[in-house]
Structure formats: C-alpha cells, structure tokens
Design an enzyme around this catalytic site. Structure first.
Site, PDB file in Angstrom:
ATOM      1  N   GLY A   8       0.732  -1.210  -0.019  1.00  0.00           N
ATOM      2  CA  GLY A   8      -0.074  -0.022  -0.059  1.00  0.00           C
ATOM      3  C   GLY A   8       0.666   1.306  -0.036  1.00  0.00           C
ATOM      4  O   GLY A   8       0.475   2.212   0.596  1.00  0.00           O
ATOM      5  N   ILE A   9       2.038   1.206  -0.520  1.00  0.00           N
ATOM      6  CA  ILE A   9       3.114   2.522  -0.532  1.00  0.00           C
ATOM      7  C   ILE A   9       2.294   3.495  -1.334  1.00  0.00           C
ATOM      8  O   ILE A   9       2.633   4.766  -0.988  1.00  0.00           O
ATOM      9  CB  ILE A   9       4.418   2.093  -0.868  1.00  0.00           C
ATOM     10  CG1 ILE A   9       5.288   2.965  -0.537  1.00  0.00           C
ATOM     11  CG2 ILE A   9       4.433   1.604  -2.348  1.00  0.00           C
ATOM     12  CD1 ILE A   9       6.768   2.652  -1.015  1.00  0.00           C
ATOM     13  N   THR A  10       1.620   3.192  -2.451  1.00  0.00           N
ATOM     14  CA  THR A  10       1.097   4.490  -3.166  1.00  0.00           C
ATOM     15  C   THR A  10      -0.270   4.964  -2.588  1.00  0.00           C
ATOM     16  O   THR A  10      -0.665   6.176  -3.024  1.00  0.00           O
ATOM     17  CB  THR A  10       0.577   3.881  -4.323  1.00  0.00           C
ATOM     18  OG1 THR A  10      -0.464   2.424  -4.316  1.00  0.00           O
ATOM     19  CG2 THR A  10       1.748   3.069  -5.076  1.00  0.00           C
ATOM     20  N   GLY A  11      -0.442   4.434  -1.342  1.00  0.00           N
ATOM     21  CA  GLY A  11      -1.860   5.199  -0.724  1.00  0.00           C
ATOM     22  C   GLY A  11      -1.278   6.308   0.106  1.00  0.00           C
ATOM     23  O   GLY A  11      -0.017   6.585   0.223  1.00  0.00           O
ATOM     24  N   ASP A  13      -1.363   6.769   3.413  1.00  0.00           N
ATOM     25  CA  ASP A  13      -0.439   6.365   4.771  1.00  0.00           C
ATOM     26  C   ASP A  13       0.964   5.970   4.201  1.00  0.00           C
ATOM     27  O   ASP A  13       1.910   6.144   4.732  1.00  0.00           O
ATOM     28  CB  ASP A  13      -1.021   5.382   5.527  1.00  0.00           C
ATOM     29  CG  ASP A  13      -2.219   5.891   6.401  1.00  0.00           C
ATOM     30  OD1 ASP A  13      -2.714   7.011   5.994  1.00  0.00           O
ATOM     31  OD2 ASP A  13      -2.901   5.156   7.161  1.00  0.00           O
ATOM     32  N   LEU A  64      -1.985  -8.142  -3.043  1.00  0.00           N
ATOM     33  CA  LEU A  64      -2.213  -8.767  -1.879  1.00  0.00           C
ATOM     34  C   LEU A  64      -2.690 -10.132  -2.055  1.00  0.00           C
ATOM     35  O   LEU A  64      -3.015 -10.952  -1.215  1.00  0.00           O
ATOM     36  CB  LEU A  64      -2.859  -8.032  -0.923  1.00  0.00           C
ATOM     37  CG  LEU A  64      -1.908  -7.154  -0.072  1.00  0.00           C
ATOM     38  CD1 LEU A  64      -2.608  -5.787   0.512  1.00  0.00           C
ATOM     39  CD2 LEU A  64      -1.193  -7.604   0.872  1.00  0.00           C
ATOM     40  N   SER A 132      -8.405  -1.053  12.146  1.00  0.00           N
ATOM     41  CA  SER A 132      -9.303   0.062  11.947  1.00  0.00           C
ATOM     42  C   SER A 132     -10.283   0.048  12.849  1.00  0.00           C
ATOM     43  O   SER A 132     -10.751  -0.717  13.439  1.00  0.00           O
ATOM     44  CB  SER A 132      -9.769   0.074  10.657  1.00  0.00           C
ATOM     45  OG  SER A 132     -10.793   0.868  10.316  1.00  0.00           O
ATOM     46  N   GLU A 134     -12.935   0.915  12.360  1.00  0.00           N
ATOM     47  CA  GLU A 134     -14.332   0.289  11.623  1.00  0.00           C
ATOM     48  C   GLU A 134     -14.731  -1.109  12.471  1.00  0.00           C
ATOM     49  O   GLU A 134     -15.808  -1.389  12.330  1.00  0.00           O
ATOM     50  CB  GLU A 134     -14.031   0.106  10.381  1.00  0.00           C
ATOM     51  CG  GLU A 134     -14.544   1.459   9.535  1.00  0.00           C
ATOM     52  CD  GLU A 134     -15.860   2.061   9.481  1.00  0.00           C
ATOM     53  OE1 GLU A 134     -16.604   1.167   9.104  1.00  0.00           O
ATOM     54  OE2 GLU A 134     -15.942   3.047   9.847  1.00  0.00           O
ATOM     55  N   TYR A 156     -15.882  -4.259   4.974  1.00  0.00           N
ATOM     56  CA  TYR A 156     -14.676  -3.814   5.120  1.00  0.00           C
ATOM     57  C   TYR A 156     -14.229  -4.044   6.808  1.00  0.00           C
ATOM     58  O   TYR A 156     -13.164  -4.675   6.945  1.00  0.00           O
ATOM     59  CB  TYR A 156     -14.415  -2.371   4.824  1.00  0.00           C
ATOM     60  CG  TYR A 156     -13.446  -1.743   5.346  1.00  0.00           C
ATOM     61  CD1 TYR A 156     -12.091  -1.809   4.448  1.00  0.00           C
ATOM     62  CD2 TYR A 156     -13.159  -1.033   6.538  1.00  0.00           C
ATOM     63  CE1 TYR A 156     -11.085  -1.290   5.216  1.00  0.00           C
ATOM     64  CE2 TYR A 156     -12.107  -0.424   7.011  1.00  0.00           C
ATOM     65  CZ  TYR A 156     -10.970  -0.377   6.348  1.00  0.00           C
ATOM     66  OH  TYR A 156      -9.888   0.215   6.553  1.00  0.00           O
TER      67      TYR A 156
END
Ligand code: NAP
Ligand code: F7E
Length: 346
Positions: A8-11, A13, A64, A132, A134, A156
């Site tokens: 998730g490096i492009t997100g 965080d 993933l 999360s 959530e 989610y």
C-alpha cells in the site's frame, strides 16, 4: 541500514510512511499494483528523485491476492520490518465488492503472515497490521479503547477484524513480533478523493474557483474522530521499535459530525455551507457506523505518542491545499480550455 517492506505504498499512509522511513535512513521497498493508469502520484516526488529511487527506495509489482509473489519477495528481500497497509479501504465500496474486500483486506494479511513463515523470517521480522476503528462499528462503549468489544458494520470492518485476529494469533502461536495499530480516521491533503473529508475540501476549493456548483453527500450526522495522517504513520514505526509487540488505539479523543466538517471547511473560504451541500441517498451505507471516538491513553502512556493537529487545523490544512489545487486547475482550464490537472499536483 534497516530494510522495510510496505504494502500500500501508493496510498495516503504508505506515501507518508515511506517518507518517514527514508528520513530515518531505511532502505524502503514497496509493492505496487500494475494499473492501466498512473497510480504512483503520491510517491512520484520520491520515484523521480535519482538520489532516492534505485538507491534507497525500490518498487516491486505485486498484489495482496498473489501469495506466490509475496513469498518470493520476502525470500529475496529478507526485510526487518513489514508494514501491511494495502487494502480495499473504502467502506461504502466494500458493500459492492464484499468478496474482493474479504480477499484483499482480510486474507491479504494471512498471505503475508504465511509468507513470513515460509521465508523463515519469524524470528527476524517485525510486522505491522493496519487495523481500523471500523472494527468497533456499532460501538459498545464510548470512548473506544483496546479492550472495547468489536462489532463491525461492513464487509470492510469484518475483513479488518479477520486480519486483526490473525495478527494476534500469529503473535501468540509463533511468537512473531506482530502489532495492530487500531487507527481511527486520519486524513490529509493526500487523502483519497472519495472519502468524505477530501470530497468536502476538494468541493470547497472547486466551488470557490467556480469549477463546481454544489456538493452531494449522504449522512451528515455520522461522527468521526479525525486525526492527521502524517502523525499517525509515526505511531506505526514506534510500535515496531518496542521490545514487545502489542495493539494500540491511535486517535484524538475528539469527535465531530460530517456536518461540522462541512461548516468549518466552507467557513475557511467565507462560504455558507448550507447553500451548497445537497443530499443523495446513494451515499448512505446499508449499515452505518454512527459514532467513533478513540482514547489513545495506552499509546500515550506506553509509547509517549500524542496527536498534535486537532480538528479545526486539520480541516484548514486540507482546505488551503485544495483551494490552491482548484485555483491551478482553473488557470489551466483558462489556457487550454480542457480539464487536465490531476488533483494531487500542486
Ligand atoms: P488508501 O489510500 O486507500 O491506500 C490503500 C493502498 O492499498 C493503495 O496503495 C492501494 O494501491 C493498495 N492496494 C489496494 N488493493 C491492493 C491489492 N489488491 N494489492 C496490493 N495493494 C493494494 O488507504 P490509506 O488511507 O492509506 O490507509 C492505509 C491502510 O490503513 C489501509 O489498510 C486502510 O484500510 C487502513 N486504515 C485507514 C484508515 C484511514 O483513516 N485512512 C484508518 C484505519 C485503517 P493503489 O494505489 O494501486 O490503489
Ligand atoms: O466516511 C459519511 C459516511 O468514507 C465517513 C476509511 O479510511 O476510516 C475510513 O472509513 C462518514 C461515514 O470514511 C458521504 O456515511 C456522508 O459515516 O470518509 P468515509 P469511513 O467510512 O469512516 C476508517 C477508519 C477506515 O479504516 C477506512 O479505511 O461520512 N458520509 N456522505 C460520506 N462518506 C463518503 N465517503 N462519501 C459521502 O458522500
């Protein structure tokens, strides 16, 4: 030099965490997905820096959903730290693609955990799972802390709960240094454009610049504990520097409604929010999380972490950024007559 792997490096965080780890002298590896459009906008400043890319930062194609590639990468890289930030992270969308969300957001974590075992890294590596708020869903206590019972309200949330417990399970079963950060909503000028905060701040900028007429939202009564993403990624790193792995709530202990967010955001540019915000039921969720507020006392006591940026400042950082972006877009349109500017430029 420590070596870290980030999914998730492009997100949002992932991009902040990559910057933080590079600043700390890490060699950073990130997994990116092949896409037919550019998806590296948030890390382009690192990717295009010849002092960084290929020297301290490396990107690898992967997914993933692809366990084989994960095992191969872990064998090759032998990382010291793994941060699992990759996910289908949109709650509303998870109702449309529940199985995919379960696979990537939930089972994705198992694929990494098993790859750690397969690559013989259980004793060496430290693992961070992006859990999360959530998971608290229909909250069973106010404020929520680490021991508050979970009650997820979306595919989610359910997928994140699965990944949370797997992380705990691998810690207990194999003595893996694995920690969960239970992060409450955190936002920034890099926030995805379909999450409510960024949707609002972008609209404010665009309405002010004359590029958009109004803003269509769903439930304005939902309450969230919104913090600043840049500060939250620091906690991810701090957790992995502890001798003992553990789980921590990361939050501000303040909650505000979506309506209040709108008020403060429109106020910042001198507009009356009520004149511009419209309602559409399609932005409602089949089951809603009405109220989130987290108490980060454990993080403060054990790790010395406390959030600094508070609600109003956060809204203003985001609005000020999006006002500039919209103003640039307006100027480009004036010259070219076309819609051209990607929103994260400027
Ligand atoms: P984000 O901006 O949506 O980023 C998600 C990242 O995951 C992107 O890099 C995305 O790649 C990648 N990804 C999506 N599907 C993937 C797949 N199948 N294989 C590999 N990578 C995949 O999310 P964020 O706000 O940075 O959040 C980071 C993590 O924290 C997520 O796990 C999220 O669920 C969790 N979290 C977020 C918050 C929050 O308030 N932001 C709070 C608690 C937990 P593309 O760029 O190619 O789409
Ligand atoms: O919604 C309401 C919506 O999509 C916040 C993710 O990062 O944080 C995020 O999940 C609230 C909800 O974030 C619109 O109903 C109203 O009550 O910005 P959001 P989220 O669902 O809280 C958690 C912690 C995560 O882990 C997730 O990955 O705003 N809302 N009108 C709307 N939301 C959206 N997106 N769009 C609207 O038009």
């Amino acid at each position: 030099m420590k070596r870290a792997l980030i999914t998730g490096i492009t997100g949002q965080d992932g991009s902040y965490l990559a910057e933080l780890l590079l600043d700390k002298g890490y060699e950073v590896h990130g997994i990116i997905r092949r896409a037919s459009t550019f998806n590296t906008g948030r890390i382009d400043h690192l990717y295009h820096n010849p002092e960084i890319y290929g020297k301290k930062l490396f990107l690898h194609y992967g997914d993933l959903a692809d366990a084989t590639q994960m095992v191969k990468l872990l064998y090759e890289l032998q990382p010291d730290e793994i941060y699992n930030l990759g996910a289908q992270s949109h709650v509303r969308v998870s109702f449309d693609v529940p199985e995919y969300t379960a696979d990537v957001t939930g089972a994705g974590a198992v694929r990494i955990l098993e790859a750690i075992r397969e690559a013989g890294l259980v004793k060496k590596v430290r693992f961070y799972q992006a859990s999360s708020s959530e998971m608290f869903g229909k909250v069973q206590a106010v404020p929520q802390i680490e021991t508050t019972p979970f009650w997820p309200r979306s595919p989610y949330g359910c997928a994140k709960l699965f990944a949370y417990w797997l992380t705990v399970n691998y810690r207990e079963s194999y003595n893996l240094h694995a920690s969960n950060g239970i992060l409450f909503n955190h936002e920034s000028e890099r926030r995805g454009e379909t999450f409510v905060t960024r949707k609002i701040t972008r609209a404010v900028g665009r309405i002010k610049a004359g590029l958009q007429e109004n803003l269509v939202l769903g439930n304005l009564d939902a309450q969230r504990d919104w913090g600043y993403a840049k500060e939250y990624v620091e906690m991810m790193w701090i957790m992995l520097q502890q001798d003992k792995p553990d789980d921590y709530v990361v939050a501000t202990n303040e909650t505000h409604t979506v309506r209040e967010f709108c008020q403060v955001a429109f106020d910042r540019v001198g507009l009356d929010w009520e004149k511009y915000v419209k309602y559409d039921a399609r932005y409602e969720r089949p089951a809603e999380v009405e109220l989130l507020i987290g108490d980060p006392a454990k993080a403060k006591k054990q790790l010395g972490w406390e959030p600094k940026v508070r609600f109003k400042e956060l809204v203003e950082i985001m609005v000020d950024h999006d006002v500039k972006v919209a103003e640039n877009e307006r100027k480009i349109r004036e010259v070219t007559g076309a819609y051209t500017a990607p929103s994260y430029l400027a």
